[in-house]
Design a protein around this motif. Structure first.
Motif, mmCIF file in Angstrom:
data_model
loop_
_atom_site.group_PDB
_atom_site.id
_atom_site.type_symbol
_atom_site.label_atom_id
_atom_site.label_comp_id
_atom_site.label_asym_id
_atom_site.label_seq_id
_atom_site.Cartn_x
_atom_site.Cartn_y
_atom_site.Cartn_z
ATOM 1 N N PRO A 233 0.842 -1.265 -0.063
ATOM 2 C CA PRO A 233 0.084 0.015 0.065
ATOM 3 C C PRO A 233 0.833 1.178 0.113
ATOM 4 O O PRO A 233 1.747 1.098 0.623
ATOM 5 C CB PRO A 233 -0.777 -0.324 1.138
ATOM 6 C CG PRO A 233 -0.669 -1.561 1.561
ATOM 7 C CD PRO A 233 0.480 -2.135 0.912
ATOM 8 N N HIS A 406 -12.746 6.712 3.415
ATOM 9 C CA HIS A 406 -12.608 6.242 4.697
ATOM 10 C C HIS A 406 -12.993 4.918 4.732
ATOM 11 O O HIS A 406 -12.453 3.819 5.665
ATOM 12 C CB HIS A 406 -13.308 7.235 5.857
ATOM 13 C CG HIS A 406 -13.040 6.715 6.987
ATOM 14 N ND1 HIS A 406 -11.930 6.596 7.624
ATOM 15 C CD2 HIS A 406 -14.068 5.998 8.201
ATOM 16 C CE1 HIS A 406 -11.719 6.272 9.146
ATOM 17 N NE2 HIS A 406 -13.010 5.684 9.096
ATOM 18 N N TYR A 408 -13.168 2.522 2.076
ATOM 19 C CA TYR A 408 -12.459 1.598 1.203
ATOM 20 C C TYR A 408 -10.959 1.706 1.685
ATOM 21 O O TYR A 408 -10.413 2.636 1.943
ATOM 22 C CB TYR A 408 -12.740 1.908 -0.270
ATOM 23 C CG TYR A 408 -14.197 1.633 -0.574
ATOM 24 C CD1 TYR A 408 -14.287 0.524 -1.271
ATOM 25 C CD2 TYR A 408 -15.408 2.392 -0.582
ATOM 26 C CE1 TYR A 408 -15.633 0.039 -1.858
ATOM 27 C CE2 TYR A 408 -16.441 2.030 -0.992
ATOM 28 C CZ TYR A 408 -16.571 0.941 -1.648
ATOM 29 O OH TYR A 408 -17.880 0.663 -2.055
ATOM 30 N N ASP A 409 -10.522 0.496 1.406
ATOM 31 C CA ASP A 409 -8.949 0.404 1.562
ATOM 32 C C ASP A 409 -8.215 0.898 0.341
ATOM 33 O O ASP A 409 -8.855 1.154 -0.874
ATOM 34 C CB ASP A 409 -8.437 -1.257 1.814
ATOM 35 C CG ASP A 409 -8.925 -2.065 0.427
ATOM 36 O OD1 ASP A 409 -8.684 -1.671 -0.441
ATOM 37 O OD2 ASP A 409 -9.294 -3.191 0.800
ATOM 38 N N MET A 410 -6.956 1.169 0.667
ATOM 39 C CA MET A 410 -5.987 1.940 -0.338
ATOM 40 C C MET A 410 -6.143 1.215 -1.670
ATOM 41 O O MET A 410 -6.039 1.782 -2.970
ATOM 42 C CB MET A 410 -4.691 2.164 0.183
ATOM 43 C CG MET A 410 -3.805 2.974 -0.781
ATOM 44 S SD MET A 410 -4.484 4.578 -1.251
ATOM 45 C CE MET A 410 -4.266 5.589 0.448
ATOM 46 N N SER A 411 -6.223 -0.005 -1.542
ATOM 47 C CA SER A 411 -5.687 -0.967 -2.885
ATOM 48 C C SER A 411 -6.961 -0.800 -3.856
ATOM 49 O O SER A 411 -6.948 -0.470 -5.193
ATOM 50 C CB SER A 411 -5.804 -2.436 -2.822
ATOM 51 O OG SER A 411 -6.861 -3.088 -2.080
ATOM 52 N N THR A 412 -8.337 -0.609 -3.374
ATOM 53 C CA THR A 412 -9.348 -0.384 -4.235
ATOM 54 C C THR A 412 -9.471 0.913 -4.804
ATOM 55 O O THR A 412 -10.015 1.114 -5.870
ATOM 56 C CB THR A 412 -10.795 -0.629 -3.391
ATOM 57 O OG1 THR A 412 -10.650 -2.031 -2.875
ATOM 58 C CG2 THR A 412 -11.962 -0.439 -4.244
#
Length: 829
Positions: A233, A406, A408-412
């Protein structure tokens, strides 16, 4: 032949060589040899042999006098067909019922068989279907045969007279590029270099380009999580550096989109506006249940695209992993769509003008790294011109986006931005990438599909229309010999139409004298951009388009780039475009004469914050205009377009902006130059149009969602109604003043139709459109424009001059209702 040869006829000789046309400011005349000038545009109008019975003796001149059984023309204010198209010629035979066209009284008239009149007749005959009564269904009367003879092929979902016109112009420019003289300007050489490179890219391999995009544009930001299970990430700063860089250098907005335009509240300066990011599909596709299949198809297409990209660059990751990652991305995209403010709710410009300083943005929406975003977004702009003010159009979206980031994770989130990159560069990558995006575009946006060679022409021209708008326009217009005559004629026409519109508004009982004075003031300050930008100068070899721009070297550098390397040429092109046409405008004073789009585009537009109307030269082609066409045709087509765009200055959005483009007389919840009483009258007028379009359920009379939405389409409907009435009255004024009240000659093969009737028929033909059912329903749900049949029949029913000219029975025919059943738009009579 002398005038008056037929007894009982008050005829005037209009054979070629004797007719003169007034141009420009009403005092300049040019001989009818103008009619013999062949417009150097790919009109594609082939000769059609018309088996029409002429009820008079032929003469050796180009004008014939004949008797007919038609209503007399009155001075009262009462395009390119395929080769040899089959047509149903007009007939007075009523054996098939009362829908056949019949003509009442006998009178004398003239017929012109000049090339322009013949071509105008051929285009109208290609659409004309006299099996329909014009008083009941004028769209089918003018377009019935076009619909019969136009078959959708190759997966296309629409094809109309407008599409044909743009495609013909694109082919003409392609031919021009192929035959540029050695004396061509640097601007033309740059355009040729880019176009030839784009065209060649359609017939080459794509794998190496995919690798370039991955190595040059993706790896520097930590890679593509959807293609790397071991992805590490990145932090928020790198994310917003990537977002700002993609938008500033490659014209690829993602979560947000920033544009530079005139400051609505201070139009002596430009300002930076912040908007919600764009979607790949219309918003309704993400949020309405009837589009579930479409969004599933979109997901499948995106999975296939990213899997194909993965295979081309040779990464070792499973297709299942890619599918799982992209599914999460589309879920994010759906949530972004749900958070967005719909277009039909963004009609109050006061509510969209929300100035923020950088620290206020950061404290209000803390999950966005505003400082990094703007540093990279404006990296090429002189910092002396970057003010600490950012105009936010949709604060509600920013609040929702702050929450979504906030959740969703950074990869998405990174996958979403990377997917926008792949989508935006799919045409450069080529191969399967291009094919997938083209299939989706055809499905949603109704584009025409051609063979591979034609695809290359049309797609490359479409791309360069955006990224090199003025180089393309310059190359197109420079070699058209009659361009100055055309521009002067359209300028004169536009003047008549503007004056007609103002005269109409003076009859309004609901508009106060104060508001009428303000309306005239706005008209007097209107900027009219006609044909091409003033800085094209005289198209001499020294009139370099790019020389007026401080960033012209970015375009100039393209000439030294390898023509077989369209990838790098494309990246340089997008960078130059974003600077010269977007962010670099911050360094300039506002220019109300800015065309904003290419002179090679078949379209027209009104810009409220500039109070300007723009008519690109490409719009001066059939089915809207040709220099040697009858003015009845030209006023209905280009003239109607001029009236339409002018009326946008006085629709529900246009009335908010004053004479020089500023938001006028703003109160706490609204702006506008009309006083409150006049505003209430305007609202009543607009509501009549809204109710009429919604209640009559045009164009489909069955099903659940097959009606044009009167509220969503109100701005365009008001513009259609106000514009076409203005064009008609402007035409009648032209006949009165320029032709001294003498009617234009008739069209060969359409002799039974008066010039007034030809005016209405030309308008109807300009909206002929063959469209699939799926495409039509999509338009009804997502487009601010009503379908073509509505824009013909719904307009005709509210203009009584149409019913008078076609001898319709008032109150008992669809398109000539009683006065109580029609909407009076910008006229009190």
């Amino acid at each position: 032949m002398r005038p008056g040869l037929f007894e009982g006829c008050n005829c005037v000789d209009f054979r070629s060589g004797s007719l003169k046309r007034k141009m420009a400011k009403g005092g300049i005349t040019d001989k009818v040899t103008l009619f013999l000038i062949v417009v150097a545009v790919a009109l594609g109008i082939a000769s059609v042999i018309l088996n029409i019975v002429i009820l008079s003796k032929k003469t050796t001149s180009t004008t014939n006098y004949v008797y007919s059984t038609d209503p007399p023309a009155t001075n009262q204010p009462n395009t390119n067909p395929p080769t040899n198209p089959p047509v149903n010629n007009p007939t007075t035979d009523s054996s098939n019922g009362p829908t056949k066209w019949t003509a009442p009284q006998q009178q004398c008239y003239q017929v012109s068989d000049t090339p322009g009149f013949k071509a105008a007749a051929e285009s109208l005959l290609y659409g004309l279907d006299t099996d329909y009564d014009p008083c009941e269904d004028f769209y089918m009367f003018t377009c019935g045969n076009f619909l019969k003879n136009t078959v959708l092929t190759g997966g296309e979902s629409r094809n109309g007279t407008y599409d044909m016109s743009q495609a013909n112009i694109n082919r003409q420019i392609s031919n021009t590029v192929a035959n540029l003289p050695a004396t061509a300007s640097q601007t033309e050489k740059i355009f040729k270099h880019v176009y030839d490179s784009c065209y060649a890219s359609y017939f080459g391999a794509s794998a190496s380009i995919s690798k370039n995009i991955y190595n040059d544009l993706i790896k520097p930001f930590g890679g593509f999580p959807a293609l790397d299970p071991n992805w590490a990430p990145i932090n928020k700063t790198v994310l917003w550096q990537m977002i700002g860089t993609y938008e500033s250098s490659y014209a690829l907005p993602s979560l947000l989109q920033s544009l530079v335009s005139v400051d609505y509240m201070n139009n002596s300066e430009n300002a930076l506006y912040l908007y919600q990011g764009p979607l790949a599909l219309p918003r309704d596709f993400y949020v309405l249940p009837q589009f579930l299949k479409d969004i599933d198809d979109y997901l499948e297409g995106m999975i296939g695209m990213i899997q194909g990209f993965k295979d081309e660059i040779g990464l070792n990751v499973t297709d299942d992993y890619v599918a799982q990652q992209i599914t999460s991305v589309i879920e994010l995209e759906v949530n972004l769509a749900l958070a967005m403010v719909p277009d039909d709710l963004m009609r109050n410009s006061k509510q969209q003008y929300n100035p923020y300083k950088l620290d206020k943005l950061q404290s209000s929406y803390s999950n966005i790294d505003w400082n990094t975003y703007y540093v990279y977004l404006l990296s090429s702009v002189d910092k002396a011109y970057v003010k600490d003010q950012y105009i936010v159009a949709q604060p509600a979206f920013l609040r929702a986006l702050d929450d979504i980031l906030h959740q969703y994770d950074m990869s998405t989130i990174v996958n979403f931005v990377m997917m926008r990159l792949i989508q935006g560069t799919s045409g450069v990558i080529g191969g399967d990438m291009r094919s997938i995006m083209k299939r989706m575009k055809n499905k949603v946006y109704k584009d025409k599909v051609y063979d591979q060679s034609e695809d290359a022409i049309q797609d490359c021209m479409e791309s360069l229309m955006v990224y090199m708008p003025y180089g393309m326009g310059y190359t197109y217009i420079k070699y058209i010999q009659e361009r100055d005559l055309v521009k002067a004629d359209v300028k004169t026409m536009t003047g008549y139409i503007i004056n007609a519109f103002v005269n109409m508004t003076m009859t309004l009982e609901w508009m106060t004298e104060y508001s009428k004075e303000q309306l005239v003031n706005k008209k007097n300050n209107l900027i009219k951009n006609i044909g091409w930008p003033h800085w094209f100068l005289d198209f001499s070899p020294y009139a370099e388009v790019n020389s007026v721009d401080p960033y012209h070297y970015l375009y100039k550098d393209i000439l030294s780039m390898n023509q077989s390397d369209y990838y790098h040429i494309y990246l340089k092109l997008t960078e130059a475009y974003q600077l010269t046409e977007n962010f670099q405008i911050l360094e300039k004073e506002p220019d109300r004469q800015n065309f904003l789009q290419s002179p090679a585009m078949v379209n027209a537009w009104y810009i409220p914050e500039r109070n300007s109307i723009t008519f690109p030269y490409a719009a001066f082609n059939p089915p809207y205009y040709r220099l040697d066409f009858p003015q009845a045709y030209n006023y209905a087509g280009q003239g109607g377009t001029a009236g339409h765009e002018l009326t946008h200055g006085y629709d529900d959005e246009g009335v908010q902006f004053g004479p020089t483009g500023e938001l006028a007389d703003c109160e706490w919840n609204r702006c506008g130059w009309m006083d409150r009483n006049s505003t209430l009258g305007f609202i009543d007028m607009a509501q009549c149009v809204v109710s009429q379009y919604s209640s009559q359920c045009c164009p489909i009379k069955s099903g659940s969602v097959h009606c044009a939405n009167g509220a969503t389409t109100q701005g365009e409907n008001i513009a259609d109604l106000g514009g076409q009435q203005s064009a008609y009255k402007g035409y009648r004024k032209y006949v009165e003043e320029v032709r001294n009240g003498v009617e234009e000659p008739r069209l060969p093969g359409l002799e039974q139709f008066t010039p007034n009737q030809i005016f209405w028929m030309s308008y109807g033909y300009s909206w002929c459109m063959q469209q699939s059912q799926e495409s039509l329903v999509n338009q009804l749900l997502t487009n601010p424009h009503a379908p073509g049949s509505c824009r013909v029949n719904q307009v005709m029913q509210d203009i009584p001059e149409f019913g008078i000219d076609f001898n319709c029975k008032k109150g008992s025919t669809n398109l000539y209702p009683s006065d109580q059943q029609r909407c009076k738009v910008w006229t009190g009579v």
